[in-house]
Design a protein around this motif. Structure first.
Motif, PDB file in Angstrom:
ATOM      1  N   SER A  82      -3.272  -2.442   6.659  1.00  0.00           N
ATOM      2  CA  SER A  82      -2.021  -1.862   7.159  1.00  0.00           C
ATOM      3  C   SER A  82      -2.014  -0.335   7.095  1.00  0.00           C
ATOM      4  O   SER A  82      -1.119   0.304   7.624  1.00  0.00           O
ATOM      5  CB  SER A  82      -0.842  -2.393   6.330  1.00  0.00           C
ATOM      6  N   VAL A  83      -3.010   0.251   6.405  1.00  0.00           N
ATOM      7  CA  VAL A  83      -2.948   1.675   6.100  1.00  0.00           C
ATOM      8  C   VAL A  83      -3.708   2.523   7.113  1.00  0.00           C
ATOM      9  O   VAL A  83      -4.824   2.194   7.490  1.00  0.00           O
ATOM     10  CB  VAL A  83      -3.545   1.929   4.692  1.00  0.00           C
ATOM     11  N   GLN A  84      -3.087   3.621   7.538  1.00  0.00           N
ATOM     12  CA  GLN A  84      -3.756   4.640   8.359  1.00  0.00           C
ATOM     13  C   GLN A  84      -4.068   5.811   7.433  1.00  0.00           C
ATOM     14  O   GLN A  84      -3.144   6.446   6.926  1.00  0.00           O
ATOM     15  CB  GLN A  84      -2.818   5.136   9.463  1.00  0.00           C
ATOM     16  N   CYS A  85      -5.334   6.085   7.167  1.00  0.00           N
ATOM     17  CA  CYS A  85      -5.645   7.147   6.209  1.00  0.00           C
ATOM     18  C   CYS A  85      -7.071   7.668   6.399  1.00  0.00           C
ATOM     19  O   CYS A  85      -7.842   7.125   7.191  1.00  0.00           O
ATOM     20  CB  CYS A  85      -5.469   6.625   4.789  1.00  0.00           C
ATOM     21  N   ASP A  86      -7.420   8.717   5.637  1.00  0.00           N
ATOM     22  CA  ASP A  86      -8.770   9.288   5.701  1.00  0.00           C
ATOM     23  C   ASP A  86      -9.695   8.624   4.683  1.00  0.00           C
ATOM     24  O   ASP A  86     -10.906   8.583   4.868  1.00  0.00           O
ATOM     25  CB  ASP A  86      -8.712  10.799   5.426  1.00  0.00           C
ATOM     26  N   ALA A  87      -9.121   8.163   3.584  1.00  0.00           N
ATOM     27  CA  ALA A  87      -9.924   7.461   2.570  1.00  0.00           C
ATOM     28  C   ALA A  87      -9.082   6.329   2.004  1.00  0.00           C
ATOM     29  O   ALA A  87      -7.918   6.524   1.647  1.00  0.00           O
ATOM     30  CB  ALA A  87     -10.331   8.419   1.459  1.00  0.00           C
ATOM     31  N   ALA A 113       0.835  -1.199   0.000  1.00  0.00           N
ATOM     32  CA  ALA A 113       0.000   0.000   0.000  1.00  0.00           C
ATOM     33  C   ALA A 113       0.867   1.245   0.000  1.00  0.00           C
ATOM     34  O   ALA A 113       2.054   1.196   0.333  1.00  0.00           O
ATOM     35  CB  ALA A 113      -0.903  -0.010   1.227  1.00  0.00           C
ATOM     36  N   THR A 114       0.257   2.354  -0.390  1.00  0.00           N
ATOM     37  CA  THR A 114       0.949   3.640  -0.341  1.00  0.00           C
ATOM     38  C   THR A 114      -0.037   4.678   0.189  1.00  0.00           C
ATOM     39  O   THR A 114      -1.252   4.498   0.069  1.00  0.00           O
ATOM     40  CB  THR A 114       1.482   4.039  -1.746  1.00  0.00           C
ATOM     41  N   VAL A 115       0.501   5.730   0.797  1.00  0.00           N
ATOM     42  CA  VAL A 115      -0.369   6.805   1.282  1.00  0.00           C
ATOM     43  C   VAL A 115       0.049   8.098   0.604  1.00  0.00           C
ATOM     44  O   VAL A 115       1.223   8.447   0.576  1.00  0.00           O
ATOM     45  CB  VAL A 115      -0.274   6.951   2.822  1.00  0.00           C
ATOM     46  N   LEU A 116      -0.930   8.795   0.021  1.00  0.00           N
ATOM     47  CA  LEU A 116      -0.664  10.078  -0.631  1.00  0.00           C
ATOM     48  C   LEU A 116      -1.287  11.188   0.207  1.00  0.00           C
ATOM     49  O   LEU A 116      -2.438  11.071   0.625  1.00  0.00           O
ATOM     50  CB  LEU A 116      -1.284  10.105  -2.038  1.00  0.00           C
ATOM     51  N   GLU A 117      -0.506  12.237   0.460  1.00  0.00           N
ATOM     52  CA  GLU A 117      -1.038  13.413   1.168  1.00  0.00           C
ATOM     53  C   GLU A 117      -1.596  14.342   0.102  1.00  0.00           C
ATOM     54  O   GLU A 117      -0.851  14.902  -0.689  1.00  0.00           O
ATOM     55  CB  GLU A 117       0.100  14.122   1.919  1.00  0.00           C
ATOM     56  N   LEU A 118      -2.930  14.491   0.081  1.00  0.00           N
ATOM     57  CA  LEU A 118      -3.571  15.303  -0.949  1.00  0.00           C
ATOM     58  C   LEU A 118      -4.555  16.269  -0.304  1.00  0.00           C
ATOM     59  O   LEU A 118      -5.476  15.844   0.397  1.00  0.00           O
ATOM     60  CB  LEU A 118      -4.327  14.403  -1.946  1.00  0.00           C
TER      61      LEU A 118
END
Ligand SMILES: [Fe+2]
Ligand SMILES: [Fe+2]
Lengths: 247, 83
Positions: free
Chosen positions: A151-156, A96-101
């Motif tokens: 595994s991901v911590q995110c808003d969406a 997974a990857t997390v993008l700050e947008l």
């Protein structure tokens, strides 16, 4: 609010160079990232991967992809991945990857996926070694997707696959080949996490919209299905956006 | 002997399009009287012409009509809100 552009099955080779580019040049004005649901190339060669990177790279927004079955055709998937990564494209396979947008965290978990079929018409992990390997592969890939999503911590959270996680978006394909177009195990993985949207390709004759049994919206973004360079999806809409759209 | 328009011919054409340079899995082949009608959509005119050329070369006595389209690649004009 986050806007993501998505397409799959662009099957790039030299003959496709320049076809998507005019629409892609407009993309940063309309979307914050581009997700591509596999079958990036025609035969999965290194040259074709370079063509893909030329056509879809350097856009000024993050580009996140999974590979498809065509990208495995030449058994060069590791080199293909390397060429894409060197061009600044993120390739997901069981991770997974997390993008700050726009001040939000968009999580994307991706796998190619595999076939196997859906409830009532699916292959079983039973019998000949070849059959057990086939379904075993499906199960391993789906487990990796579930783990990546969790595994991901995110808003969406978005799930990106090449194979379909539900049969809804296969409508239009011959029933006889559903088992080669996707599997319920991917849907179950998507439902095991707080997924906001699932994107897939592969089913060129399928249809655009579906939902997992757990209620997650599924979109088949295969290029022959959406019939434009990419679709745009809006996530995390603020109330004011919703009002603007509904009036 | 002329080539018979039957299910084996359809299967042979599908495998020609899959195995060779073309790599198109989504082309439909429909028999109509003495004609074979090819359908589906591909990414370029070059690819469509290559499909017809390869089938003509392999089955020179089969009459082919090519209804294969090229997929549009314009930018979208709408946004879908996911909720
Ligand atoms: Fe495809
Ligand atoms: Fe595919």
């Amino acid at each position: 609010m986050i806007r993501i552009a998505a397409v799959g099955d662009v099957h790039v080779d030299k003959d496709v160079l320049g076809r998507f580019r005019p629409a892609l040049e407009e993309l940063p004005g309309h979307a914050d990232a581009l997700l591509i649901a596999g079958d990036l190339t025609r035969h999965g060669t290194v040259d074709e991967a370079r063509c893909f990177a030329t056509e879809f790279g350097g856009l000024g927004v993050p580009v996140v992809v999974v590979l498809g079955n065509h990208d495995h055709q030449s058994d060069q998937q590791a080199r293909v991945t390397e060429v894409l990564t060197d061009s600044g494209i993120t390739v997901l396979e069981g991770d997974a990857t997390v993008l700050e947008l726009n001040g939000h965290r968009l999580g994307i978990a991706g796998v190619k996926g595999f076939g196997g079929g859906f409830a009532g018409a699916c292959a079983s992990n039973f019998g000949e070694r070849e059959m057990k390997e086939f379904v075993g592969t499906t199960e391993v890939i789906a487990a990796r997707l579930e783990e990546a999503l969790k595994s991901v911590q995110c808003d969406a959270l978005v799930a990106l696959t090449h194979y379909a996680p539900v049969p809804d978006t296969l409508l239009g394909e011959p029933l006889e080949i559903y088992a080669f177009l996707g599997c319920y195990q991917l849907g179950r993985a998507i439902d095991a996490a707080p997924t906001a949207l699932a994107l897939h390709g592969h089913a060129h004759h399928g249809s655009e919209r579906g939902r997992t049994p757990g209620g997650v919206p599924v979109r088949n973004v295969a290029h022959p299905v959406i019939k434009q360079a990419y679709n745009i999806y809006q996530l995390l809409s603020e109330t004011v956006d919703t009002e603007l759209i509904s009036t | 002997m002329s080539t018979q328009l039957d299910e084996y011919l359809e299967a042979e054409i599908q495998s020609l399009l899959t195995d060779g340079r073309v790599a198109e899995l989504g082309i439909t082949v429909n028999r109509r009287e003495h004609l074979l009608v090819l359908g589906g959509e591909v990414e370029s005119t070059h690819r469509r012409d290559e499909i017809c050329r390869q089938i003509n070369q392999r089955f020179p006595d089969v009459q082919i009509v090519c209804d294969i389209g090229i997929i549009r690649a314009s930018a979208p004009s709408e946004v879908e809100e996911i909720s």
